[in-house]
Design a protein around this motif. Sequence first.
Motif, PDB file in Angstrom:
ATOM      1  N   SER A  47       0.842  -1.192   0.000  1.00  0.00           N
ATOM      2  CA  SER A  47       0.000   0.000   0.000  1.00  0.00           C
ATOM      3  C   SER A  47       0.875   1.238   0.000  1.00  0.00           C
ATOM      4  O   SER A  47       2.026   1.217   0.464  1.00  0.00           O
ATOM      5  N   HIS A  48       0.363   2.326  -0.538  1.00  0.00           N
ATOM      6  CA  HIS A  48       1.131   3.574  -0.549  1.00  0.00           C
ATOM      7  C   HIS A  48       1.304   4.071   0.886  1.00  0.00           C
ATOM      8  O   HIS A  48       0.374   4.003   1.691  1.00  0.00           O
ATOM      9  N   PRO A  49       2.496   4.535   1.262  1.00  0.00           N
ATOM     10  CA  PRO A  49       2.700   5.001   2.652  1.00  0.00           C
ATOM     11  C   PRO A  49       1.702   6.066   3.088  1.00  0.00           C
ATOM     12  O   PRO A  49       1.412   6.184   4.282  1.00  0.00           O
ATOM     13  N   SER A  50       1.160   6.819   2.152  1.00  0.00           N
ATOM     14  CA  SER A  50       0.161   7.831   2.507  1.00  0.00           C
ATOM     15  C   SER A  50      -1.208   7.237   2.763  1.00  0.00           C
ATOM     16  O   SER A  50      -2.102   7.918   3.247  1.00  0.00           O
ATOM     17  N   GLY A  51      -1.389   5.940   2.414  1.00  0.00           N
ATOM     18  CA  GLY A  51      -2.679   5.293   2.586  1.00  0.00           C
ATOM     19  C   GLY A  51      -3.574   5.377   1.370  1.00  0.00           C
ATOM     20  O   GLY A  51      -4.667   4.797   1.362  1.00  0.00           O
ATOM     21  N   GLU A  52      -3.138   6.063   0.330  1.00  0.00           N
ATOM     22  CA  GLU A  52      -3.924   6.214  -0.884  1.00  0.00           C
ATOM     23  C   GLU A  52      -3.310   5.374  -2.005  1.00  0.00           C
ATOM     24  O   GLU A  52      -2.215   5.655  -2.473  1.00  0.00           O
ATOM     25  N   GLY A  53      -4.037   4.347  -2.424  1.00  0.00           N
ATOM     26  CA  GLY A  53      -3.586   3.547  -3.548  1.00  0.00           C
ATOM     27  C   GLY A  53      -2.556   2.502  -3.162  1.00  0.00           C
ATOM     28  O   GLY A  53      -2.258   2.267  -1.988  1.00  0.00           O
ATOM     29  N   THR A  54      -2.008   1.866  -4.195  1.00  0.00           N
ATOM     30  CA  THR A  54      -1.044   0.784  -4.000  1.00  0.00           C
ATOM     31  C   THR A  54       0.173   1.024  -4.889  1.00  0.00           C
ATOM     32  O   THR A  54       0.137   1.813  -5.838  1.00  0.00           O
ATOM     33  N   ILE A  55       1.261   0.296  -4.589  1.00  0.00           N
ATOM     34  CA  ILE A  55       2.530   0.431  -5.314  1.00  0.00           C
ATOM     35  C   ILE A  55       2.931  -0.939  -5.854  1.00  0.00           C
ATOM     36  O   ILE A  55       3.060  -1.904  -5.094  1.00  0.00           O
ATOM     37  N   ASP A  56       3.097  -1.032  -7.189  1.00  0.00           N
ATOM     38  CA  ASP A  56       3.716  -2.209  -7.791  1.00  0.00           C
ATOM     39  C   ASP A  56       5.225  -1.992  -7.717  1.00  0.00           C
ATOM     40  O   ASP A  56       5.794  -1.188  -8.477  1.00  0.00           O
ATOM     41  N   LEU A  57       5.876  -2.681  -6.799  1.00  0.00           N
ATOM     42  CA  LEU A  57       7.255  -2.331  -6.451  1.00  0.00           C
ATOM     43  C   LEU A  57       8.256  -2.586  -7.573  1.00  0.00           C
ATOM     44  O   LEU A  57       9.376  -2.087  -7.523  1.00  0.00           O
ATOM     45  N   GLY A  58       7.871  -3.376  -8.598  1.00  0.00           N
ATOM     46  CA  GLY A  58       8.769  -3.574  -9.732  1.00  0.00           C
ATOM     47  C   GLY A  58       8.698  -2.461 -10.748  1.00  0.00           C
ATOM     48  O   GLY A  58       9.644  -2.273 -11.529  1.00  0.00           O
ATOM     49  N   PHE A  59       7.591  -1.722 -10.780  1.00  0.00           N
ATOM     50  CA  PHE A  59       7.375  -0.695 -11.798  1.00  0.00           C
ATOM     51  C   PHE A  59       7.258   0.717 -11.214  1.00  0.00           C
ATOM     52  O   PHE A  59       7.830   1.659 -11.750  1.00  0.00           O
ATOM     53  N   ASP A  60       6.486   0.895 -10.144  1.00  0.00           N
ATOM     54  CA  ASP A  60       6.262   2.223  -9.566  1.00  0.00           C
ATOM     55  C   ASP A  60       7.429   2.586  -8.652  1.00  0.00           C
ATOM     56  O   ASP A  60       7.899   1.750  -7.871  1.00  0.00           O
ATOM     57  N   ARG A  61       7.847   3.825  -8.716  1.00  0.00           N
ATOM     58  CA  ARG A  61       8.985   4.269  -7.897  1.00  0.00           C
ATOM     59  C   ARG A  61       8.499   5.209  -6.801  1.00  0.00           C
ATOM     60  O   ARG A  61       7.869   6.233  -7.081  1.00  0.00           O
ATOM     61  N   LEU A  62       8.796   4.846  -5.565  1.00  0.00           N
ATOM     62  CA  LEU A  62       8.508   5.715  -4.433  1.00  0.00           C
ATOM     63  C   LEU A  62       9.482   6.899  -4.414  1.00  0.00           C
ATOM     64  O   LEU A  62      10.607   6.801  -4.922  1.00  0.00           O
ATOM     65  N   ARG A  63       9.041   7.991  -3.811  1.00  0.00           N
ATOM     66  CA  ARG A  63       9.892   9.159  -3.595  1.00  0.00           C
ATOM     67  C   ARG A  63       9.983   9.434  -2.094  1.00  0.00           C
ATOM     68  O   ARG A  63       9.124   9.003  -1.324  1.00  0.00           O
ATOM     69  N   ARG A  64      11.001  10.140  -1.705  1.00  0.00           N
ATOM     70  CA  ARG A  64      11.150  10.446  -0.282  1.00  0.00           C
ATOM     71  C   ARG A  64       9.955  11.241   0.233  1.00  0.00           C
ATOM     72  O   ARG A  64       9.576  11.124   1.398  1.00  0.00           O
ATOM     73  N   ALA A  65       9.366  12.049  -0.632  1.00  0.00           N
ATOM     74  CA  ALA A  65       8.201  12.826  -0.204  1.00  0.00           C
ATOM     75  C   ALA A  65       7.005  11.936   0.102  1.00  0.00           C
ATOM     76  O   ALA A  65       6.062  12.359   0.781  1.00  0.00           O
ATOM     77  N   ASP A  66       7.009  10.679  -0.393  1.00  0.00           N
ATOM     78  CA  ASP A  66       5.902   9.767  -0.124  1.00  0.00           C
ATOM     79  C   ASP A  66       5.966   9.167   1.271  1.00  0.00           C
ATOM     80  O   ASP A  66       4.985   8.603   1.761  1.00  0.00           O
ATOM     81  N   LEU A  67       7.135   9.234   1.919  1.00  0.00           N
ATOM     82  CA  LEU A  67       7.315   8.623   3.222  1.00  0.00           C
ATOM     83  C   LEU A  67       6.805   9.544   4.319  1.00  0.00           C
ATOM     84  O   LEU A  67       6.825  10.773   4.179  1.00  0.00           O
ATOM     85  N   PRO A  68       6.340   8.958   5.435  1.00  0.00           N
ATOM     86  CA  PRO A  68       5.778   9.801   6.505  1.00  0.00           C
ATOM     87  C   PRO A  68       6.742  10.854   7.012  1.00  0.00           C
ATOM     88  O   PRO A  68       6.357  11.989   7.257  1.00  0.00           O
ATOM     89  N   ASP A  69       8.021  10.502   7.199  1.00  0.00           N
ATOM     90  CA  ASP A  69       9.011  11.457   7.703  1.00  0.00           C
ATOM     91  C   ASP A  69      10.322  11.213   6.974  1.00  0.00           C
ATOM     92  O   ASP A  69      11.145  10.393   7.401  1.00  0.00           O
ATOM     93  N   PRO A  70      10.538  11.873   5.849  1.00  0.00           N
ATOM     94  CA  PRO A  70      11.740  11.585   5.063  1.00  0.00           C
ATOM     95  C   PRO A  70      13.033  11.907   5.780  1.00  0.00           C
ATOM     96  O   PRO A  70      14.094  11.453   5.379  1.00  0.00           O
ATOM     97  N   ASN A  71      13.000  12.698   6.847  1.00  0.00           N
ATOM     98  CA  ASN A  71      14.220  13.061   7.572  1.00  0.00           C
ATOM     99  C   ASN A  71      14.499  12.164   8.773  1.00  0.00           C
ATOM    100  O   ASN A  71      15.437  12.419   9.521  1.00  0.00           O
ATOM    101  N   ALA A  72      13.668  11.169   8.974  1.00  0.00           N
ATOM    102  CA  ALA A  72      13.870  10.294  10.128  1.00  0.00           C
ATOM    103  C   ALA A  72      15.159   9.498   9.967  1.00  0.00           C
ATOM    104  O   ALA A  72      15.453   8.985   8.889  1.00  0.00           O
ATOM    105  N   PRO A  73      15.982   9.373  11.018  1.00  0.00           N
ATOM    106  CA  PRO A  73      17.218   8.587  10.923  1.00  0.00           C
ATOM    107  C   PRO A  73      16.907   7.103  10.843  1.00  0.00           C
ATOM    108  O   PRO A  73      15.841   6.639  11.237  1.00  0.00           O
ATOM    109  N   VAL A  74      17.851   6.347  10.304  1.00  0.00           N
ATOM    110  CA  VAL A  74      17.693   4.901  10.214  1.00  0.00           C
ATOM    111  C   VAL A  74      18.094   4.293  11.546  1.00  0.00           C
ATOM    112  O   VAL A  74      19.254   4.379  11.967  1.00  0.00           O
TER     113      VAL A  74
END
Length: 618
Positions: free
Chosen positions: A475-502
Amino acid sequence: MNDDRLPSVAPEVTATLVEDLSPRLRKRLDAAVTKIAARPKRRDGDTVTIEVDDETELRLHAPGGVVATTDAITCGCLLAPACVHRAAAACAAPAADLPPEQPVDRPTAKAPEPDPSPAPGSVTDPPPAPGSASDPAPAPDPASPPEVASPAQRAAADALWSAGAAVLEAGVDGAGAVTQSSLLRAAHSARLRHLPRAAAAALSVVTLLRAARAGDPSYRTADLVTALAELLSTAHRVGTASGAELAAVRGRARRPYSPDGSLRLYGLFTEPVITDSGHGGVRTWVAAPDGRLFTVGDVAPGGVGRALGTADRAVRLGESALTHRELGRAGLAVSGATASPDGRLGAGKGVKAVTARGAAWTEPPLAALWETPPSEQAARALRSTARYADPDGGGSDLIFLDVEILGAVAESGGSCLLARCSSGVLVRLTVADDDPALAHRDNVTLLAAAPGTRLRIIGRLVPAPHPRLTLLACSHPSGEGTIDLGFDRLRRADLPDPNAPVHPAPQRPGDFGAHAPLYLLERRVEQTVPAGRAALGLLGDITADAGRIRRGGLPTAAGLLTALCASAARRDRDLFGRLLPADTDGFASHWLAAARYTAAVAESLCEAAWEPAPERVA
């Protein structure tokens, strides 16, 4: 036109050419194969020409892409047609698959193989021959005894067993073109005796042997172990099976498609399909309201480039104008549907399909797929991915989970994504395909940088002593739609907190770090394949390993290891002290027992790992 690819050669053609060589030329065959494979080639229509030297040319005529007769390979040297060049070219070329008109089917691998041929019932499909697998099978008479294999089938199975045992005796280094030709001859005889499952297993062994000897980077010893065990097991079962078991051991030449009436289907996701044979395309997964899963595929020669292009092509099913990626999020109403036991939808001219409304993963009927406990899903997936399962068993190897991303975790081969599913089990999520043209690797890397993210995912089970999946869609991290991980590319802006440390993911040694003592037997089974029987015969005393396995609670494994190594070292002598020929059949029997046992235990450990336990619950 220059083209380094050789056309496929029918197994009986290769076997005949090798058998016709003199003993002197057979000794030179492996060197000739290496030379022919490296020589320049050019293609002109259905003919491939190989420049053996400045004055000699070798031609392979392959109408339809397959060299079907010995006369289709000609050589211009002075010794032709009794030269070594013709046999070397046949051995350097890939072995052709079984002809489709035979009433049998190839066994599937760990993951389902793509089928580039048209579905039965399509306009390009010839009418089935009388008595073929496409005809309805006559109802068995309850009063008659169960069917058993004919003497000719048992003889063909014995030949396959002997050829497989010879490979184990010699190992990869010793299984040259002559040994491979014996396998090809046995495969051809088995096909003629309507034993296609065993014949296909023999072809798989030959293909993997050639890959190993050529240094193909995609070759894995574990694949050859599985193929050899499948060959020996199937050949052995032909003589003992009866009734329905015999039908499963025989297999099918064609994937059977049966009518499935009208279907209302809901798209799940689309995945790229790239095979080692150079095929590429896509597979779109859809679900019926009752939870059954089906696939619509489009796979043909072309590799990753074709996979990327096919995703946006129209689905070849009825009148639907949807592309594969659109179908993964929409729906279909199908009438006159046909389906194979493994869920592939047929595309015959009698199938009608129109676009319909889809459903979100959180809406019925798709939401029910995530409600089944993970342990039950893993058990079902294992039944479909078992290494030595009978073909046409059906079922799917997909797992549907709600997870919380914990972060990246290091492994011996790199790193993967660690997540906790709703049952508390820690699951490792790996990349489905490392090809840089696909989005798998980049997407998993981005998700690893967002610990705490909650996702609904779809993955393919990887049999291992710990819970492990290849990640296919989420599922998309925003909760809207889904991601085909072989074709669709996520962006950092799609993540809840792109600045969060690992943050380092929790690591529990009891879950992932410990090695079961079973590996002490597994490595001896694998060691036999590249080095042959002699490698085990030189091990000496294995009492310590057997004792460690027994203390680990696996007394059967300890007994199998002892018997395997003793059989490898046993060489009897005659009255004059001369060594007698080794008992290749006895050693093959011990090796097969060990290979099948390790596979069964590994699958049991995998199934147990998915059971929620107190130490795995947060």
